[in-house]
Motif scaffolding. Structure first.
Motif, PDB file in Angstrom:
ATOM      1  N   PRO A  18     107.937  -7.663 -41.858  1.00  0.00           N
ATOM      2  CA  PRO A  18     107.686  -6.804 -43.019  1.00  0.00           C
ATOM      3  C   PRO A  18     109.014  -6.331 -43.607  1.00  0.00           C
ATOM      4  CG  PRO A  18     107.126  -5.658 -40.982  1.00  0.00           C
ATOM      5  CD  PRO A  18     107.486  -7.066 -40.610  1.00  0.00           C
ATOM      6  N   GLY A  19     109.024  -6.060 -44.883  1.00  0.00           N
ATOM      7  CA  GLY A  19     110.243  -5.639 -45.578  1.00  0.00           C
ATOM      8  C   GLY A  19     110.548  -4.164 -45.379  1.00  0.00           C
ATOM      9  N   VAL A  20     110.733  -3.769 -44.132  1.00  0.00           N
ATOM     10  CA  VAL A  20     111.076  -2.385 -43.787  1.00  0.00           C
ATOM     11  C   VAL A  20     112.363  -2.385 -42.974  1.00  0.00           C
ATOM     12  CG1 VAL A  20     108.684  -1.562 -43.881  1.00  0.00           C
ATOM     13  CG2 VAL A  20     109.607  -2.438 -41.728  1.00  0.00           C
ATOM     14  N   GLU A  21     113.092  -1.280 -43.025  1.00  0.00           N
ATOM     15  CA  GLU A  21     114.410  -1.209 -42.385  1.00  0.00           C
ATOM     16  C   GLU A  21     114.385  -1.574 -40.907  1.00  0.00           C
ATOM     17  OE1 GLU A  21     116.965   2.131 -43.150  1.00  0.00           O
ATOM     18  OE2 GLU A  21     116.226   2.288 -45.197  1.00  0.00           O
ATOM     19  N   ARG A  22     113.372  -1.144 -40.175  1.00  0.00           N
ATOM     20  CA  ARG A  22     113.360  -1.423 -38.731  1.00  0.00           C
ATOM     21  C   ARG A  22     113.239  -2.919 -38.431  1.00  0.00           C
ATOM     22  NH1 ARG A  22     108.482   0.938 -39.646  1.00  0.00           N
ATOM     23  NH2 ARG A  22     106.671  -0.336 -39.136  1.00  0.00           N
ATOM     24  N   SER A  23     112.835  -3.723 -39.421  1.00  0.00           N
ATOM     25  CA  SER A  23     112.742  -5.168 -39.219  1.00  0.00           C
ATOM     26  C   SER A  23     114.110  -5.810 -39.010  1.00  0.00           C
ATOM     27  CB  SER A  23     112.035  -5.821 -40.405  1.00  0.00           C
ATOM     28  OG  SER A  23     110.676  -5.478 -40.421  1.00  0.00           O
ATOM     29  N   ALA A  58     119.442  -9.583 -44.284  1.00  0.00           N
ATOM     30  CA  ALA A  58     118.150  -8.917 -44.134  1.00  0.00           C
ATOM     31  C   ALA A  58     118.156  -7.550 -44.820  1.00  0.00           C
ATOM     32  CB  ALA A  58     117.794  -8.782 -42.658  1.00  0.00           C
ATOM     33  N   CYS A  59     119.224  -6.778 -44.615  1.00  0.00           N
ATOM     34  CA  CYS A  59     119.326  -5.471 -45.278  1.00  0.00           C
ATOM     35  C   CYS A  59     119.287  -5.621 -46.788  1.00  0.00           C
ATOM     36  CB  CYS A  59     120.618  -4.767 -44.869  1.00  0.00           C
ATOM     37  SG  CYS A  59     120.590  -4.057 -43.221  1.00  0.00           S
ATOM     38  N   ASN A  60     120.032  -6.568 -47.328  1.00  0.00           N
ATOM     39  CA  ASN A  60     120.033  -6.792 -48.778  1.00  0.00           C
ATOM     40  C   ASN A  60     118.651  -7.197 -49.278  1.00  0.00           C
ATOM     41  OD1 ASN A  60     122.717  -6.149 -49.050  1.00  0.00           O
ATOM     42  ND2 ASN A  60     123.416  -8.258 -49.250  1.00  0.00           N
ATOM     43  N   GLY A  61     117.984  -8.067 -48.533  1.00  0.00           N
ATOM     44  CA  GLY A  61     116.653  -8.505 -48.930  1.00  0.00           C
ATOM     45  C   GLY A  61     115.660  -7.357 -48.976  1.00  0.00           C
ATOM     46  N   GLY A  68     111.308  -5.222 -49.969  1.00  0.00           N
ATOM     47  CA  GLY A  68     111.359  -3.831 -49.541  1.00  0.00           C
ATOM     48  C   GLY A  68     110.325  -2.943 -50.206  1.00  0.00           C
ATOM     49  N   ARG A  69     109.503  -3.514 -51.040  1.00  0.00           N
ATOM     50  CA  ARG A  69     108.438  -2.756 -51.712  1.00  0.00           C
ATOM     51  C   ARG A  69     107.083  -3.343 -51.319  1.00  0.00           C
ATOM     52  NH1 ARG A  69     112.464  -3.666 -55.385  1.00  0.00           N
ATOM     53  NH2 ARG A  69     111.316  -5.262 -56.546  1.00  0.00           N
ATOM     54  N   GLY A  70     106.888  -3.483 -50.015  1.00  0.00           N
ATOM     55  CA  GLY A  70     105.619  -3.988 -49.502  1.00  0.00           C
ATOM     56  C   GLY A  70     105.597  -5.471 -49.209  1.00  0.00           C
TER      57      GLY A  70
END
Length: 148
Positions: A18-23, A58-61, A68-70
């Protein structure tokens, strides 16, 4: 085998997150778990370089795209003669693509300069609205004990 910009590459694995920081943490762990010990040794400097680059991609994505919006990000690892490739695909940024900024001394925007310094080459390719960024790393099988 798949033909890519680096020549003949073999897919080692793909992880969708998922496009969340912890990923980002899971992307780093996937890279280490996939490459050690068959391709790189634990603690290998090249492994650390690859982890840093995947972290940046990954951070940039997640920060700059619809991922990063769902959405999601996809991490792919490839191997070929004398090369390892890491790719991160995102859900797209309305046609914007990654680019080096002119001022690498600014507080932000240095990440792709670090990528350029660590990878033997890097780039991106569009896939419809999505973008895949990739980085190649030269591997010397005797030096790293790699079985590429």
């Amino acid at each position: 085998m798949i033909t890519r910009e680096a020549g003949e590459l073999r897919l080692l694995g793909v992880l969708t997150l998922p496009g969340v920081e912890r990923s980002v943490r899971y992307a780093r762990l996937f890279l280490r778990d996939t490459l050690v010990p068959d391709h790189l040794a634990p603690g290998d400097e090249l492994l650390d370089d690859m982890v840093l680059v995947v972290d940046e991609f990954a951070c940039n994505g997640i920060r700059h795209t619809a991922s990063g919006r769902g959405g999601k990000i996809h991490i792919s690892l490839w191997s070929g003669p004398g090369v390892l490739r890491a790719e991160v695909s995102d859900d797209g940024a309305d046609g914007a693509r990654p680019a080096l900024r002119d001022a690498p001394d600014d507080e932000s925007g240095r990440g792709l300069h670090i990528v350029a310094a660590l990878a033997s080459r890097w780039g991106h390719r569009p896939d419809g609205t999505r973008t895949t960024v990739w980085a190649d790393f030269r591997v010397h099988p005797r030096a790293h004990g790699a079985r590429i």
